[in-house]
Design an enzyme around this catalytic site. Sequence first.
Site, PDB file in Angstrom:
ATOM      1  N   GLY A  74       0.502   5.879   0.092  1.00 34.31           N
ATOM      2  CA  GLY A  74      -0.346   7.056   0.228  1.00 34.31           C
ATOM      3  C   GLY A  74       0.506   8.281   0.473  1.00 34.31           C
ATOM      4  O   GLY A  74       1.747   8.247   0.374  1.00 34.31           O
ATOM      5  N   GLY A  75      -0.159   9.376   0.814  1.00 33.23           N
ATOM      6  CA  GLY A  75       0.564  10.624   1.010  1.00 33.23           C
ATOM      7  C   GLY A  75       1.509  10.599   2.191  1.00 33.23           C
ATOM      8  O   GLY A  75       2.496  11.337   2.223  1.00 33.23           O
ATOM      9  N   THR A 134       3.146   1.074   3.027  1.00 28.38           N
ATOM     10  CA  THR A 134       2.862  -0.046   3.915  1.00 28.38           C
ATOM     11  C   THR A 134       3.441  -1.308   3.295  1.00 28.38           C
ATOM     12  O   THR A 134       3.268  -1.556   2.094  1.00 28.38           O
ATOM     13  CB  THR A 134       1.349  -0.201   4.130  1.00 28.38           C
ATOM     14  N   ASP A 167     -13.275   7.436  12.133  1.00 24.92           N
ATOM     15  CA  ASP A 167     -13.320   7.189  10.690  1.00 24.92           C
ATOM     16  C   ASP A 167     -13.775   5.762  10.392  1.00 24.92           C
ATOM     17  O   ASP A 167     -13.129   5.015   9.659  1.00 24.92           O
ATOM     18  CB  ASP A 167     -11.944   7.444  10.060  1.00 24.92           C
ATOM     19  N   LYS A 188       4.268   0.110   8.704  1.00 26.05           N
ATOM     20  CA  LYS A 188       3.852   1.403   8.162  1.00 26.05           C
ATOM     21  C   LYS A 188       5.059   2.336   8.211  1.00 26.05           C
ATOM     22  O   LYS A 188       5.587   2.618   9.282  1.00 26.05           O
ATOM     23  CB  LYS A 188       2.695   1.989   8.973  1.00 26.05           C
ATOM     24  N   GLY A 225       0.829  -1.202   0.000  1.00 31.16           N
ATOM     25  CA  GLY A 225       0.000   0.000   0.000  1.00 31.16           C
ATOM     26  C   GLY A 225       0.857   1.243   0.000  1.00 31.16           C
ATOM     27  O   GLY A 225       2.018   1.234   0.417  1.00 31.16           O
TER      28      GLY A 225
END
Length: 708
Positions: A45-46, A50, A164, A66, A43
Amino acid sequence: MICCLNPHCTQPNHATLAAVCPTCGNPLEHRLRGRYRPLKLIGRGGFGRTYFALDADRLNSRCVIKQFAPQTQGTKSFLKAVQLFEQEAVRLHELGEHPQIPTLLAYFEQNKYLYLVQQMVQGRTLHQEIAAQAAYSEGHLRQLLEDLLPVLHFIHQHGVIHRDITPSNIIRRKVDQKPVLIDFGVAKQFSEAIRYEQGTRIGTEGYAPIEQLRSGQAYPSSDLYSLGATCLHLLTGCKPEDLYSPQAGCWLWQEHLQKQGRTIHPGLAAVLNCMTKDLVSERYQTAQDVLDDLQRLPKLEGAVPGWVSSQSSQSLFTGLDRPPLSGPGQTAGLALPITSIPNINEAAEPVSKPLSKPASEPASRPAVGNPSSSPLGPATPSAPSTKPISSGSPRSGSPRSGSPRSGPAIAGHGWQLVQTLMGHQSWVMAAAFNPQQPVLVSGSLDDTLRVWNWQSGDLLHSLKGHARGVNDVAIDRRGQVLVSCGDDATIKVWSLGDGTLRHTLKGHLRDVTAIALGSDSSLLASASEDGTLKLWNLNQGTLIKTLPGSAGMLKTVAWLDADQRLVSGGLDNTVRLWNAQTSAVLKVFTGHTNTVNQVAVSPDGRLAASASKDRTVRLWDLATSTLLHTLQGHTQEVNTVAFFPDGRRLVSGSSDGTLRLWSSQSGTLKDTLSAHVNPVHQVAVQTSGNIIASASADKTIKLWQWQG
């Protein structure tokens, strides 16, 4: 196998133990903090990336790393993101060892990057579930609430608010099917902090209540609102923003259900409405309050495993068209119910009377039927008919459950689509031909197996017994024993004649991904995401031995050499050849650059074909341990491969929706079939070599016939 931890590396996954990354030239970290071995990027992202990893200090147990490496270092946003990363670690530590929350294993800084190591949760998110299958039933939704509300009660008691909760942040753990609550703000908070200088309002549009979106405030009832909105999505199949009318200021989810011809218990509807009130004061205030109201609702009855048929007095094979004689002196007939797992050396007797007309499952939801009480009697195995598949109108009085015929085959030469089998409610993961009769068995993530007459397209029966999705099926060469495996970590052995469950084999710790029957039908090999191969005695339903695991999950297994050797493949990108007697690895075939999804062995045992996520099929000479051909052409990962009975041809299926037919001698592409619009998960070749079945994520099985 090692993974590059440079957050800017474009191809970080490598089947190498080199000192530097072949892609970017950065040094490769073989052990983070001296113990965590990064294997694969899973994974990004910004905030960073991961990785899937192994913990050398915990018997190579699987974990998730992470890596915090935002692009805007040195800014106010970066400092805020660092603070949020530390808060994530504190949150997870405070929540201790709750079984439905990922365990925090470590938190440290190395080479100017921050790392957080967590327990790996294997499974699918609820977002993936709803994308792959029909909307939740009332029973499934109630079970989800009963499983998740105690988790919310636990975190709220510890002063933590998730903020969330969405279908993407709940994983259905494969080992026990329990929902696990993930991502306590870390990824969302990082991206929000980097994007907006003003603050860190956390929440996903549609799922977050108004107090979070307007002011960033959150309460225990805010989590309950988000869980309620998640439930409405799962129940209706529609996103929350499509279920709410801003003009009327109210939810319209019940109207959506009515349009689908569905209703739920008024008590459950009241619970969901109270969870999703706009005003904080009008909602449930604690998770325990919701649980109390749920427990007051009437209990739902569970399903009973077994054959599901509209006519419980008929046996499974009643009504199959009787195949013609397969050769001089051979009698056509059917494989029939048995009282024990057969020995291949047992004698068989001919059928003494003709067969009756087919029994099919009706279009409406069937009642649970009992297995046949009057089996037909033994039969001599014979080769099934290879005449053109019927594509005319259904016989009167013989409706099928969502299984319309595909229409006549197109005139001409080559492979033609002659049948489309419909009825599964989710991805079809497996298909196998009965070698003795015109029967095909399919397995799906809808937790069922379906048994079809592939000549007529009729659905004969549905088999229910697995608690979770079915990953693979196998039928013995006498056509009497059916074996299935699934995400419930079990293997089930059935009498194919009457649907009797003979054994449930337990021992794997995670979902069983593949099975292979030995030549005498008494030996079974299984591969699992727990990283092991297991050998079973089917006559006794017992475990014989466990072959030691390799790095990563196993996805596939196949027999060769009269049950003396095995071939396996999986997450470590390799194909392994095993001695089944000594449990030793004889050879490791390397070359694939991504997961090996399936292996197949040629009928003469000389060749092995491996289908991989790297978009190739590779052909290996098992005698010389050499790579013969790399078959390239698929544009997405190759999920499945199978040899034809002559061994000179093979067929592969891919996530690009195509089937490709190859020469195993030259490695050249012979034909391409645009088979499905969704991924193809399994291909099977019927014993005549003239019929191919392709099983797909579009919930269908398609049959292709050679028109010579």
